[in-house]
Design an enzyme around this catalytic site. Structure first.
Site, PDB file in Angstrom:
ATOM      1  N   CYS A  95      14.284 -57.333 -36.543  1.00  0.00           N
ATOM      2  CA  CYS A  95      15.430 -56.516 -36.136  1.00  0.00           C
ATOM      3  C   CYS A  95      14.974 -55.061 -36.025  1.00  0.00           C
ATOM      4  O   CYS A  95      13.834 -54.718 -36.338  1.00  0.00           O
ATOM      5  CB  CYS A  95      16.578 -56.636 -37.132  1.00  0.00           C
ATOM      6  N   CYS A 122      13.402 -53.399 -39.030  1.00  0.00           N
ATOM      7  CA  CYS A 122      11.978 -53.667 -39.271  1.00  0.00           C
ATOM      8  C   CYS A 122      11.118 -52.619 -38.570  1.00  0.00           C
ATOM      9  O   CYS A 122      10.092 -52.175 -39.101  1.00  0.00           O
ATOM     10  CB  CYS A 122      11.604 -55.057 -38.770  1.00  0.00           C
ATOM     11  N   ASP A 180       8.756 -29.990  -3.450  1.00  0.00           N
ATOM     12  CA  ASP A 180       7.653 -29.290  -2.799  1.00  0.00           C
ATOM     13  C   ASP A 180       7.522 -29.884  -1.404  1.00  0.00           C
ATOM     14  O   ASP A 180       7.863 -31.049  -1.177  1.00  0.00           O
ATOM     15  CB  ASP A 180       6.364 -29.490  -3.585  1.00  0.00           C
ATOM     16  N   ASP A 235       3.399 -32.847  -6.130  1.00  0.00           N
ATOM     17  CA  ASP A 235       2.208 -33.702  -6.034  1.00  0.00           C
ATOM     18  C   ASP A 235       1.584 -33.975  -7.386  1.00  0.00           C
ATOM     19  O   ASP A 235       0.680 -34.790  -7.504  1.00  0.00           O
ATOM     20  CB  ASP A 235       1.171 -33.109  -5.070  1.00  0.00           C
ATOM     21  N   ASP A 264       1.379 -28.513  -8.628  1.00  0.00           N
ATOM     22  CA  ASP A 264       2.703 -28.070  -9.046  1.00  0.00           C
ATOM     23  C   ASP A 264       2.924 -28.221 -10.544  1.00  0.00           C
ATOM     24  O   ASP A 264       4.071 -28.190 -11.003  1.00  0.00           O
ATOM     25  CB  ASP A 264       3.778 -28.875  -8.303  1.00  0.00           C
TER      26      ASP A 264
END
Length: 812
Positions: free
Chosen positions: A103, A106, A511, A706, A710
């Site tokens: 669960c 845990c 961009d 990209d 950037d």
């Protein structure tokens, strides 16, 4: 060849070959880890271990002689090679799989316990996949010490391996099914003895017969208590021993108290017995957990499919291209190897095509459903499937350097990082269990004064009905499912907060170059000015540019592909200006109009200024006598860019374009794509300030770029998106990566992210509403324990099934 691993006893997967010579005989191993362990055993002179062992242990990882355990076998570099990677000078990170997780509590217990170990710098565990990511400083601790710490609290940690992960999942399913079967069979048999007692009128059943029924019910309940219910009691004992309160504590307390009370009533032949309700409760609870486990494994299977993408073996040329090949394990490949990949086979490593023409299915890695054509010189991705015809490939990247490995690491990073909503739910659930125990105790005491005969029942019902399993599952289940669904679309989520932030975004800033456009110029128009035709001028320009790596030169060469180019000699490049060469006995220049015009002293044609004003790139061609041609080049918009902008605007989002290109170029892109806001000629600092101004106005900004150029701007945004083809994935710090470079999937991702938030709210609302309704009813004595078992199991199952709806392929 043996069907089972000589070292650990697990089945040897088909096509796997990891032999070790033990006592002069070839022995088969199931994986490279077992191979390394067996080799270490032999090398240390401990062959007697194999001769004297008389059975395989319960856990394959316990199949080690004590001497090697003391040597810290898992600290051996050969054993760690496939699941440990360096993340700093002294920091290491291991991918583990945990056995025994039942669960969400845990997960919390293991994370808290491991984090307290000296030298551990980070630990994250995914409840759905049972995978753990652990980082440690090797100067302060060792991996073996961390594994021992996990074992000390009753769990088992194994080095992550896809095949073993699936085997552990199968083992979990089989064990759960057997426990469920025993509980169901016991429940039916106990009910056979309980029903006659319930139906008998006063005086129709003698005391000795009723006592016989009780003893029969007790005997039939024992297997249910000591086999089917054992996970609850083990979990509860572990929590109590560590002075923590987990979700197994109230369940075990409820089952145990009802069983003990029933046994006492049977021994003294007086009072009520509840064996039928105990077995029924255990059956319903295990049934709910079994269905939840199946749903969880189904969702995790989609996320882990990428881990099974690579084949175990590859066909390597011994001396290309004479045709002789050998079959080798993929982990033995090195850069520079030449491989043969037949149609229908999976490409085993990143590389490029050196011979052949075919197509590849990259759907699993990029989300691109259509086959991608592959010719000589084209790049191929390890894990994609060759479709049409044989290919000869040169290996360029292997192991952790491949694109597939980078994708796996990014997915693991996403799974390990918990969004704020998950952390809050876990904290509430942990405190709720403690409050629940106090509430149940107070309710039991109150009912002892009201109606002692019902006090135990009400106590058990309150304990069970309000166990907050659904609350802890509400968010992790949804995020696991949606991460896999997005990955299938080629949208790779790499940060835990990304889905939540993407759903709440108000502004998308793009961009231009490499994002909304292809990032590479194409020839739009050729204007002949001299004594040669436009076609001849293009061929002459391509001939001069043959040795150039400049994007403009490449565009001219592509435009004149398959043409017979004239001979040129003495080609020379002038950085930032152009090139000069001799053709047919005359000097020819190609490049900027200023550079080219200086050769003959003529003024630049008016058309050059007009094209430049429109935002296009102008390349001129001339000889000593005058102008020959002008070439107009432009950055082509990316396929689907206009559709993406339209979809985002329909979703109520504001869209802007930022670029360092000329303002005229950006303005034309905005007009073409239907974008209202944006600016050109911007520096990285200018882009950063633009985003900052939006954020000051309360906007939640998503930046799409990209991924490398950037990087500072992406870091400023609330959520960042990088184009997968525009960056090295291993260095990408973006929150989301578009693997297929298909912007349309970004809009689909926004829709799915919004559905995700909606589903999380539904799950949390259900979990809270269920507890607010069920607890008062149980305290009032209107809910029996077996009804409480159904309610608790059904609430957990409901949130998982609700999350699975996000796997629908037509979600957007």
């Amino acid at each position: 060849m043996s069907d089972s691993c000589y070292h650990c006893g697990l089945a040897v997967p088909a096509g796997v070959d990891f032999p070790v010579e033990v006592d002069g005989q070839r022995r088969e191993m199931c994986c490279v880890g077992c191979q390394a362990v067996a080799q270490a055993i032999v090398a240390n002179g401990l062959d007697d271990y194999y001769r004297h062992r008389d059975a395989m242990p319960e856990s394959p990882r316990e199949a080690l002689p004590q001497e090697l355990q003391e040597l810290g076998l898992f600290d051996h570099p050969d054993v760690q090679r496939n699941f440990v990677r360096p993340v700093g000078e002294h920091e290491r990170e291991a991918a583990l799989i945990l056995e025994g997780i039942t669960c969400a509590a845990c997960v919390w217990l293991n994370e808290s316990h491991i984090a307290r170990q000296p030298g551990v710098t980070a630990v994250d565990i995914n409840y759905a996949t049972r995978r753990a990511r652990v980082r440690w400083d090797e100067r302060q601790t060792k991996l073996s010490h961390i594994l021992e710490a996990v074992a000390a609290i009753g769990y088992r940690a194994h080095p992550y391996d896809t095949a073993k992960s699936e085997q552990l999942a199968n083992k979990e399913r089989r064990l759960a099914m057997w426990r469920l079967f025993v509980a169901g069979f016991g429940m039916m048999q106990v009910m056979m003895y309980a029903v006659p007692v319930y139906l008998a009128s006063d005086g129709t059943m003698t005391p000795d017969i009723e006592q016989l029924m009780r003893w029969a019910s007790l005997i039939l309940t024992l297997p249910v208590m000591f086999y089917s219910s054992m996970p609850f009691f083990k979990g509860a004992w572990r929590d109590i021993r560590l002075l923590r309160v987990g979700m197994d504590v109230p369940v075990a307390l409820g089952i145990g108290s009802a069983f003990v009370a029933s046994c006492w009533a049977t021994f003294v032949a007086g009072g009520a017995v509840y064996f039928d309700s105990v077995t029924m409760f255990v059956f319903f609870l295990l049934g709910g957990r079994y269905m939840e486990m199946m749903a969880r494994q189904k969702s995790a299977r989609g996320v882990e499919a990428i881990s099974r993408a690579l084949p175990a073996f590859a066909e390597r040329y011994l001396s290309y291209p004479d045709g002789a090949t050998e079959r080798v394990a993929v982990h033995l490949l090195v850069a520079g190897d030449i491989l043969r990949v037949k149609p229908g086979e999976t490409i085993p490593a990143d590389g490029c095509v050196v011979d052949g023409e075919s197509s590849a299915d990259e759907a699993l890695l990029t989300g691109e459903s259509r086959p991608v054509a592959k010719r000589k010189g084209d790049a191929v991705i390890g894990g994609s499937v060759n479709i049409a015809s044989p290919l000869a490939l040169r290996v360029e990247h292997v192991g952790e350097a491949t694109r597939l490995a980078a994708i796996k690491r990014l997915m693991e990073r996403s799974a390990a990082e918990k969004p704020h909503v998950v952390v809050m739910a876990d904290r509430i659930a942990a405190r709720f269990v403690g409050a629940l125990l106090l509430l149940a105790l107070a309710t039991g005491i109150a009912w002892w004064w009201i109606d002692p005969a019902r006090a135990l029942w009400v106590f058990v019902a309150v304990l069970v009905v309000s166990c907050p399993c659904a609350l802890s599952l509400a968010t992790p289940a949804v995020l696991t499912v949606v991460t896999g669904a997005l990955a299938r679309r080629g949208v790779l989520v790499t940060r835990g907060h990304a889905i939540e932030t993407l759903a709440r975004a108000t502004d998308f800033v793009f961009d231009k170059t490499g994002t909304l456009s292809e990032g590479r110029p194409v020839l739009v128009e050729t204007l002949a000015l001299g004594t040669i035709t436009a076609a001849a001028a293009l061929h002459l320009a391509a001939a001069i540019e043959q040795g150039s790596e400049h994007s403009l030169g490449r565009a001219l060469r592509e435009a004149s592909a398959d043409a017979d180019l004239p001979d040129v000699e003495g080609a020379r490049a002038y950085t930032g200006k152009g090139m000069e060469a001799r053709a047919a006995g005359r000097v020819v220049r190609i490049g900027t109009p200023e550079f080219v015009g200086a050769l003959h002293g003529g003024a630049a044609p008016e058309q050059a200024a007009a094209w430049a004003a429109a935002g296009d790139t102008v390349v001129a061609l001339a000889d000593e006598h005058g102008w020959l041609a002008l070439f107009r080049l432009a950055d082509k918009p990316r396929a689907g860019a206009a559709e993406t902008v339209s979809m985002l605007r329909e979703l109520g989002l504001r869209v802007a374009v930022l670029s360092g290109d000329a303002p005229a170029t950006v303005a034309r892109t905005m007009q073409t794509l239907g974008v209202d806001a944006g600016a050109g000629g911007m520096t990285p600092e200018g882009k950063h300030d633009y985003l900052h101004r939006l954020q000051e106005k309360g906007a939640i900004v998503a930046m799409v770029g990209d991924g490398v150029n950037d990087a500072p701007v992406l870091a400023q945004a609330h959520v960042s998106v990088a184009m997968g083809g525009g960056t090295d994935l291993a260095r990408s710090q973006a929150d989301v990566v578009l693997l297929a470079d298909d912007l349309r999937q970004l809009a689909a991702g926004v829709v799915l992210a919004r559905r995700t938030l909606r589903t999380i709210r539904q799950n949390l609302a259900w979990a809270f509403a269920y507890n607010l309704l069920a607890i008062p009813l149980a305290m009032a004595g209107w809910v029996t324990p077996w009804m409480a078992g159904i309610g608790m199991s059904a609430s957990s199952l409901l949130v998982v099934l609700n999350a699975l709806r996000l796997q629908d392929k037509d979600v957007a």
